[in-house]
Motif scaffolding. Structure first.
Motif, PDB file in Angstrom:
ATOM      1  N   UNK A 128      17.987  79.911  46.212  1.00 17.86           N
ATOM      2  CA  UNK A 128      18.029  81.306  45.766  1.00 17.86           C
ATOM      3  C   UNK A 128      19.223  82.053  46.345  1.00 17.86           C
ATOM      4  N   UNK A 129      19.716  81.594  47.505  1.00 14.94           N
ATOM      5  CA  UNK A 129      20.762  82.340  48.201  1.00 14.94           C
ATOM      6  C   UNK A 129      22.165  81.793  47.988  1.00 14.94           C
ATOM      7  N   UNK A 130      22.297  80.462  48.017  1.00 12.40           N
ATOM      8  CA  UNK A 130      23.630  79.870  48.035  1.00 12.40           C
ATOM      9  C   UNK A 130      24.448  80.157  46.775  1.00 12.40           C
ATOM     10  N   UNK A 131      23.886  80.163  45.563  1.00 16.39           N
ATOM     11  CA  UNK A 131      24.733  80.479  44.404  1.00 16.39           C
ATOM     12  C   UNK A 131      25.273  81.899  44.444  1.00 16.39           C
ATOM     13  N   UNK A 132      24.539  82.804  45.077  1.00 11.73           N
ATOM     14  CA  UNK A 132      24.968  84.205  45.113  1.00 11.73           C
ATOM     15  C   UNK A 132      26.146  84.418  46.056  1.00 11.73           C
ATOM     16  N   UNK A 153      14.629  78.085  37.469  1.00 11.97           N
ATOM     17  CA  UNK A 153      15.493  79.147  36.958  1.00 11.97           C
ATOM     18  C   UNK A 153      14.846  80.494  37.266  1.00 11.97           C
ATOM     19  N   UNK A 154      15.631  81.563  37.377  1.00  6.62           N
ATOM     20  CA  UNK A 154      15.082  82.867  37.756  1.00  6.62           C
ATOM     21  C   UNK A 154      13.932  83.311  36.856  1.00  6.62           C
ATOM     22  N   UNK A 155      12.935  83.922  37.473  1.00  4.81           N
ATOM     23  CA  UNK A 155      11.711  84.310  36.779  1.00  4.81           C
ATOM     24  C   UNK A 155      11.846  85.639  36.045  1.00  4.81           C
ATOM     25  N   UNK A 156      12.781  86.482  36.485  1.00  4.38           N
ATOM     26  CA  UNK A 156      12.934  87.810  35.882  1.00  4.38           C
ATOM     27  C   UNK A 156      14.322  88.330  36.209  1.00  4.38           C
ATOM     28  N   UNK A 157      14.723  89.365  35.507  1.00  4.30           N
ATOM     29  CA  UNK A 157      16.001  90.040  35.758  1.00  4.30           C
ATOM     30  C   UNK A 157      15.883  90.805  37.076  1.00  4.30           C
ATOM     31  N   UNK A 158      16.720  90.467  38.044  1.00  8.15           N
ATOM     32  CA  UNK A 158      16.662  91.108  39.352  1.00  8.15           C
ATOM     33  C   UNK A 158      16.886  92.605  39.303  1.00  8.15           C
ATOM     34  N   UNK A 189      22.328  89.979  45.665  1.00  5.11           N
ATOM     35  CA  UNK A 189      23.483  90.784  46.045  1.00  5.11           C
ATOM     36  C   UNK A 189      23.138  92.249  46.279  1.00  5.11           C
ATOM     37  N   UNK A 190      22.044  92.737  45.668  1.00  6.66           N
ATOM     38  CA  UNK A 190      21.696  94.150  45.854  1.00  6.66           C
ATOM     39  C   UNK A 190      20.620  94.351  46.909  1.00  6.66           C
TER      40      UNK A 190
END
Length: 314
Positions: free
Chosen positions: A255-259, A204-209, A237-238
């Protein structure tokens, strides 16, 4: 004749960080195309699975054979173990065997720092002279990414974020004995970082992007598989995006496909490592840049050839 064997210490001695980085860079400039790399092969094994990574080259070819045993850490054993077999391409005769785990521990950080170095160079304002590097993780890959960053980015300040303070402190102490200063850090240090290296087993993501500064570089290299992710969709996305290989990213870069859907990435056609070292990346002012790596067989082959030609057999 018996095949020469290069154990972990011999592999390490033959491929110091700058040597490994330069070999990978030279291979890409000399015609290695990540899009032609063989996909890795998985097969069931007792208590885990086999992982096979074949690669072909003009002079050498090779295959890395690893086992992944999730129950091993509880036994005090390595989760991933294996060997690399190097062949002469013309005759397909085997020429050497070497420690595959150590080979992976070298080529992964070397590839990451190769990417980071070129992404920094492509920044509109140029690379920072004393970048602030934050590394997430306290395992073998985190340890070696810190070592590689220290070698490739002289003048960088280094900090580590980990879930277990005792492991972070152990890592800091070990690196201090090697002359590498590392400070403990937390998620709150992300906004001030020029470079963030994600080298964990987190799914799961480690921090808020949104914490990542404009212009910063983030490398997500600790996981592979479409169900795993170290960064969130907001960061993807940013950001400008660079991948090891476009095909490998579509197969394994969670990391890429869900976005974005695979079809969107095919249309965007993000820069791969060959494009990057060829100077084709055009960074957007005010945007972070995300490098997504999953590990590729051609990197093992390039590094194994260095070990064979420069190393001393065990």
């Amino acid at each position: 004749m018996s095949l020469p064997y290069f154990d972990a210490s011999a592999v390490r001695a033959a491929a110091p960080w700058m040597t490994a980085v330069q070999a990978l860079e030279r291979a890409l400039l000399d015609g290695v195309d990540p899009e032609e790399d063989s996909p890795r092969l998985f097969s069931p094994a007792p208590g885990g699975e086999f992982l096979l990574m074949p690669a072909s080259g003009r002079r050498y070819s090779g295959i890395k054979a690893l086992t992944v045993a999730p129950g091993n850490p509880a036994r005090g054993l390595e989760k991933i173990q294996g060997v690399y077999v190097l062949f002469e391409s013309e005759t397909l005769a085997p020429v050497a065997v070497m420690d595959g785990t150590e080979l992976t521990a070298i080529r992964t950080p070397a590839t990451t720092l190769l990417a980071v170095k070129h992404i920094l160079a492509a920044a509109p304002g140029g690379a920072p002279t004393a970048p602030r590097v934050v590394v997430f993780g306290a395992g073998v890959q985190a340890l070696n990414h810190v070592r590689a960053a220290h070698a490739v980015l002289p003048g960088a300040s280094l900090a580590v974020v980990g879930r277990r303070p005792e492991r972070v402190q152990s890592m800091i102490t070990k690196l201090a004995a090697e002359g590498i200063r590392v400070d403990p850090a937390g998620v709150t240090d992300v906004p001030d970082a020029d470079i963030v290296l994600c080298t964990t087993s987190s799914r799961t993501p480690l921090f808020d992007g949104g914490l990542v500064a404009p212009g910063a570089v983030v490398a997500a290299v600790g996981q592979h598989g479409l169900g795993a992710r170290e960064v969130d969709a907001g960061l993807v996305l940013r950001s400008d995006v660079v991948v090891e290989g476009r095909a490998s990213a579509l197969r394994e870069a969670g990391d890429l496909i869900p976005a974005r859907r695979a079809e969107e990435w095919e249309g965007i056609r993000p820069a791969n490592l060959r494009d990057l070292v060829s100077g084709e990346l055009k960074r957007s002012p005010g945007k972070p840049c995300l490098y997504a790596g999953v590990g590729m067989a051609w990197e093992d082959l390039v590094t194994a050839a260095v070990v064979y030609e420069r190393g001393t057999r065990s």
